[in-house]
Design a protein around this motif. Structure first.
Motif, PDB file in Angstrom:
ATOM      1  N   SER A  73       0.808  -1.218   0.000  1.00 16.49           N
ATOM      2  CA  SER A  73       0.000   0.000   0.000  1.00 16.49           C
ATOM      3  C   SER A  73       0.843   1.271   0.000  1.00 16.49           C
ATOM      4  CB  SER A  73      -0.927   0.002   1.227  1.00 16.49           C
ATOM      5  OG  SER A  73      -0.181  -0.173   2.415  1.00 16.49           O
ATOM      6  N   SER A  76       0.826   4.855  -2.851  1.00 13.15           N
ATOM      7  CA  SER A  76      -0.023   6.047  -2.777  1.00 13.15           C
ATOM      8  C   SER A  76       0.620   7.125  -1.910  1.00 13.15           C
ATOM      9  CB  SER A  76      -1.409   5.691  -2.236  1.00 13.15           C
ATOM     10  OG  SER A  76      -1.321   5.110  -0.946  1.00 13.15           O
ATOM     11  N   LYS A  80       1.895  10.933  -2.877  1.00 16.31           N
ATOM     12  CA  LYS A  80       1.487  12.127  -2.126  1.00 16.31           C
ATOM     13  C   LYS A  80       2.695  12.936  -1.686  1.00 16.31           C
ATOM     14  CE  LYS A  80      -1.148  13.550   1.989  1.00 16.31           C
ATOM     15  NZ  LYS A  80      -0.041  14.164   2.760  1.00 16.31           N
ATOM     16  N   GLY A 152      -6.458  12.090  -2.986  1.00 17.50           N
ATOM     17  CA  GLY A 152      -6.945  11.568  -4.256  1.00 17.50           C
ATOM     18  C   GLY A 152      -8.456  11.442  -4.267  1.00 17.50           C
ATOM     19  N   GLY A 155      -9.650   5.082  -5.207  1.00 17.38           N
ATOM     20  CA  GLY A 155      -8.815   4.136  -4.494  1.00 17.38           C
ATOM     21  C   GLY A 155      -8.993   2.748  -5.083  1.00 17.38           C
ATOM     22  N   ALA A 174      -1.707   4.436  -8.347  1.00 19.97           N
ATOM     23  CA  ALA A 174      -1.908   4.894  -6.973  1.00 19.97           C
ATOM     24  C   ALA A 174      -0.965   6.040  -6.646  1.00 19.97           C
ATOM     25  CB  ALA A 174      -1.698   3.732  -6.001  1.00 19.97           C
ATOM     26  N   LYS A 178      -2.505   9.574  -6.108  1.00 18.92           N
ATOM     27  CA  LYS A 178      -2.527   9.619  -4.634  1.00 18.92           C
ATOM     28  C   LYS A 178      -3.744   8.849  -4.120  1.00 18.92           C
ATOM     29  CE  LYS A 178      -0.480  14.220  -5.061  1.00 18.92           C
ATOM     30  NZ  LYS A 178      -0.547  14.208  -6.541  1.00 18.92           N
ATOM     31  N   ALA A 179      -3.932   7.684  -4.715  1.00 16.71           N
ATOM     32  CA  ALA A 179      -5.116   6.862  -4.459  1.00 16.71           C
ATOM     33  C   ALA A 179      -4.752   5.692  -3.558  1.00 16.71           C
ATOM     34  CB  ALA A 179      -5.687   6.348  -5.781  1.00 16.71           C
ATOM     35  N   PRO A 180      -5.389   5.552  -2.419  1.00 12.57           N
ATOM     36  CA  PRO A 180      -5.034   4.470  -1.484  1.00 12.57           C
ATOM     37  C   PRO A 180      -5.317   3.088  -2.043  1.00 12.57           C
ATOM     38  CG  PRO A 180      -7.078   5.529  -0.805  1.00 12.57           C
ATOM     39  CD  PRO A 180      -6.511   6.371  -1.916  1.00 12.57           C
ATOM     40  N   LYS A 261       4.839   6.827 -12.519  1.00 14.36           N
ATOM     41  CA  LYS A 261       3.435   7.117 -12.242  1.00 14.36           C
ATOM     42  C   LYS A 261       2.684   7.744 -13.418  1.00 14.36           C
ATOM     43  CE  LYS A 261       4.554  11.492  -9.912  1.00 14.36           C
ATOM     44  NZ  LYS A 261       4.510  12.209  -8.600  1.00 14.36           N
TER      45      LYS A 261
END
Length: 383
Positions: A73, A76, A80, A152, A155, A174, A178-180, A261
């Motif tokens: 994880s 993300s 950020k 974001g 997710g 992600a 910035k997506a969890p 990214k």
């Protein structure tokens, strides 16, 4: 009349398939430069990726010795913070990693002390240390999600125990958005998210009930390579550059996520389908791989320049009287330097937008060096 249209569509699709298959043999060789980012081991490769990112004041530290459990994880958060993901073992900070941490001011340690010990943390004295941990990998992903909350608008839901490849398929996305990435047991959600969720992987990984619960959109294939390809098609249609890593060595996909990214990361093996890599301007290898795998990636590629043309929708159907442009084919092109020249794409071939029929035409773009690239496509006009 409806039956006639359906029959026509079936016929058009069949003809389109033939045209696409024929086009494969007569289309120009795909052009793509090949770059390589690979150290002697995973730690050095991650360090080289960090160097490519330029200046950074924050870094993410992950243990990948036995599994990517905590790191699944992390991408993300890296997105950020605009931070590289660097690797360590539990009790020893590799020299390549330590060197890249010399000038940073903040380090996020992902996982508890059983993953990254106080001995390693002690070597980071003088820096701001933020340890992100939960009782297990699922809880850790929730803690990461809390840190990126609000950054974001979307997710990802994956199976935290069998879906490592699914998580790594969306690692670059992600980081970009910035997506969890929320790890689950495949049946229940550990958090009530306030973002739109994509479910990654098939129903054996994430149940249909869970998909319904989160009201998400599933992206999946029959295996990790197909799922990865579907992710690329969904999120990186316009990318002229594509990073690629071994599909059975996922750590490089994790560490490359911040750097890649905006372009995407494809998984490869000797026998995997390489279609998503074709007609890109640059192919960037991350990590070492066997020569036969690399040969299968570069087969048919002209490595002289970055010029490319690609149509994401080579079988197009339009109503009679429609105005047809290259954009309808979801076509993109890049010059020898990789610069987007999609607006220079022309449709070459005879067709009548006011007459029902199937037309074999060609998308053509002229590069700055005078070379023309062509992509055969099929245009179906119906009423």
């Amino acid at each position: 009349m409806e039956v006639v249209i359906m029959n026509f569509k079936k016929k058009a699709s069949a003809l389109a398939l033939c045209a696409v298959l024929l086009g494969t043999s007569i289309a120009p060789v795909s052009a793509a430069t090949h770059e390589k980012i690979a150290g002697a081991n995973r730690y050095e490769t991650a360090a080289m990726i960090a160097d490519k990112m330029g200046d950074y004041e924050t870094a993410i530290l992950v243990n990948s010795d036995k599994s990517l459990a905590d790191g699944l994880s992390a991408s993300s958060l890296a997105g950020k913070e605009n931070a590289p993901i660097l690797l360590t073992s539990k009790d020893n900070l590799p020299a390549a990693t330590e060197k890249r941490l010399e000038k940073v001011k903040k380090v996020y340690i992902i996982g508890g002390k059983k993953a990254i010990s106080e001995k390693v943390e002690a070597k980071l004295a003088g820096k701001e240390i933020i340890r992100v941990e939960g009782k297990d990998r699922i809880a850790t992903s929730v803690e990461v999600a809390k840190l990126v909350k609000g950054a974001g608008t979307a997710g990802f839901v994956v199976n935290g125990f069998t879906g490592e490849a699914d998580a790594m398929s969306v690692a670059a996305v992600a980081a970009r958005d910035k997506a969890p990435i929320i790890l689950t047991d495949g049946k229940t959600m550990p958090i009530d998210p306030d973002v739109y969720l994509y479910v990654i992987g098939g129903e054996k990984a994430v149940s249909a009930d869970l998909e319904l619960e989160v009201d998400g959109e599933r992206i999946a294939g029959e295996n990790r390579y197909e799922t990865n390809a579907e992710v690329i098609k969904y999120f990186y249609k316009k990318s002229g550059t594509m990073y690629f890593t071994k599909g059975d060595g996922l750590v490089d996909a994790l560490t490359a996520s911040s750097l890649a990214k905006n372009d995407g990361i494809a998984f490869v093996s000797k026998n995997s389908d390489k279609a998503v890599l074709r007609n890109r301007g640059s192919l960037i290898q991350v990590g070492g791989m066997k020569q036969d795998v690399l040969d299968s990636v570069l087969a048919g590629e002209n490595l002289e320049d970055k010029g490319y043309i690609r149509a994401e929708r080579p079988d197009l159907m339009r109503l009679k009287g429609s105005n047809i442009t290259y954009e309808d084919f979801y076509a993109h092109a890049g010059d020898v330097d990789g610069k987007d020249i999609s607006d220079k794409i022309q449709i070459v071939g005879e067709y009548d937008a006011n007459k029902m029929g199937t037309y074999n035409v060609t998308l053509v773009v002229k590069l700055s060096n005078g070379k023309e690239l062509k992509q055969p496509v099929v245009l179906n006009i119906y009423e």
